[in-house]
Scaffold this motif. Sequence first.
Motif, mmCIF file in Angstrom:
data_model
loop_
_atom_site.group_PDB
_atom_site.id
_atom_site.type_symbol
_atom_site.label_atom_id
_atom_site.label_comp_id
_atom_site.label_asym_id
_atom_site.label_seq_id
_atom_site.Cartn_x
_atom_site.Cartn_y
_atom_site.Cartn_z
ATOM 1 N N ILE A 21 0.865 -1.177 0.000
ATOM 2 C CA ILE A 21 0.000 0.000 0.000
ATOM 3 C C ILE A 21 0.911 1.238 0.000
ATOM 4 O O ILE A 21 1.840 1.343 0.797
ATOM 5 N N GLY A 22 0.643 2.148 -0.920
ATOM 6 C CA GLY A 22 1.470 3.341 -1.050
ATOM 7 C C GLY A 22 2.589 3.199 -2.073
ATOM 8 O O GLY A 22 3.260 4.182 -2.393
ATOM 9 N N TYR A 23 2.800 1.989 -2.591
ATOM 10 C CA TYR A 23 3.822 1.804 -3.626
ATOM 11 C C TYR A 23 3.388 2.496 -4.916
ATOM 12 O O TYR A 23 2.201 2.596 -5.211
ATOM 13 N N LYS A 24 4.368 2.957 -5.689
ATOM 14 C CA LYS A 24 4.106 3.479 -7.029
ATOM 15 C C LYS A 24 3.826 2.299 -7.949
ATOM 16 O O LYS A 24 4.459 1.250 -7.826
ATOM 17 N N ALA A 25 2.896 2.513 -8.883
ATOM 18 C CA ALA A 25 2.598 1.516 -9.902
ATOM 19 C C ALA A 25 3.120 2.042 -11.237
ATOM 20 O O ALA A 25 2.780 3.152 -11.642
ATOM 21 N N VAL A 26 3.961 1.245 -11.894
ATOM 22 C CA VAL A 26 4.537 1.630 -13.177
ATOM 23 C C VAL A 26 4.200 0.540 -14.188
ATOM 24 O O VAL A 26 4.508 -0.634 -13.967
ATOM 25 N N ASP A 27 3.553 0.943 -15.274
ATOM 26 C CA ASP A 27 3.186 0.010 -16.342
ATOM 27 C C ASP A 27 4.206 0.110 -17.476
ATOM 28 O O ASP A 27 4.676 1.212 -17.802
ATOM 29 N N ALA A 28 4.524 -1.026 -18.092
ATOM 30 C CA ALA A 28 5.523 -1.062 -19.169
ATOM 31 C C ALA A 28 5.135 -0.167 -20.343
ATOM 32 O O ALA A 28 5.995 0.431 -20.980
ATOM 33 N N ASP A 36 9.962 -3.813 -6.490
ATOM 34 C CA ASP A 36 11.158 -3.168 -5.957
ATOM 35 C C ASP A 36 10.823 -2.641 -4.561
ATOM 36 O O ASP A 36 10.252 -1.554 -4.416
ATOM 37 N N LYS A 37 11.173 -3.435 -3.549
ATOM 38 C CA LYS A 37 10.824 -3.075 -2.170
ATOM 39 C C LYS A 37 11.658 -1.915 -1.649
ATOM 40 O O LYS A 37 11.207 -1.166 -0.793
ATOM 41 N N ASP A 38 12.874 -1.750 -2.179
ATOM 42 C CA ASP A 38 13.720 -0.632 -1.744
ATOM 43 C C ASP A 38 13.155 0.707 -2.223
ATOM 44 O O ASP A 38 13.159 1.692 -1.490
ATOM 45 N N GLU A 39 12.683 0.741 -3.459
ATOM 46 C CA GLU A 39 12.164 1.978 -4.049
ATOM 47 C C GLU A 39 10.637 2.116 -3.919
ATOM 48 O O GLU A 39 10.077 3.125 -4.319
ATOM 49 N N HIS A 40 9.975 1.082 -3.394
ATOM 50 C CA HIS A 40 8.519 1.073 -3.232
ATOM 51 C C HIS A 40 7.789 1.241 -4.572
ATOM 52 O O HIS A 40 6.950 2.131 -4.728
ATOM 53 N N ILE A 41 8.150 0.389 -5.518
ATOM 54 C CA ILE A 41 7.548 0.427 -6.854
ATOM 55 C C ILE A 41 7.181 -0.992 -7.279
ATOM 56 O O ILE A 41 7.951 -1.931 -7.056
#
Length: 176
Positions: A106-113, A155-160
């Motif tokens: 929760i709160g992670y960024k979502a990035v689509d290809a 990516d748990k370090d960058e929250h993505i």
Amino acid sequence: MTKDECFYLGQIVSKFSFKGELQIKLDTDEPELYKNLESIFVDYRNKLIPFFVEKSNLQKSSLLRVKLEEVNEEADADDLLKRNVYLPLTKLPKLGGNKFYYHEVIGYKAVDATHGEIGTIKFINDQTMQALFFIDFNDKEIIIPVNDRFIQKVDKDEHIIYFQTPEGLIDMYLED
């Protein structure tokens, strides 16, 4: 300790003896991780009550037999039957690779290809047949099924979380 700071471990389903021993039906794929607990929290009248575990023993595949401090009689054990059991989130085993617990992303960024950054994960609904990511993007809501085929990388370090979604899935949310 509140339920937000805990995870559901299982439910007290039966008594084992006349000396206050109980059996907890564990809700986990790895019951052996919980066979040596020091303490548990029992949901008693909407409050989490801590109990120290004097001894425990894994029975069958997912039944944990426990003797709790201060539960010495059958009446004490009866009072705890059908109650839910919790542990602090800090007791969750660490997950590697692209595995994650729903609460932690929760709160992670979502990035689509294809679309690039598509927002922030607000919550995950796991009360449906298919668990779903709910992503907030410029006051719009994007819903993506929680599916290993759609998740490229966590990516748990960058929250993505990086997604590769099927063609048209994101577009249908972005159209006006």
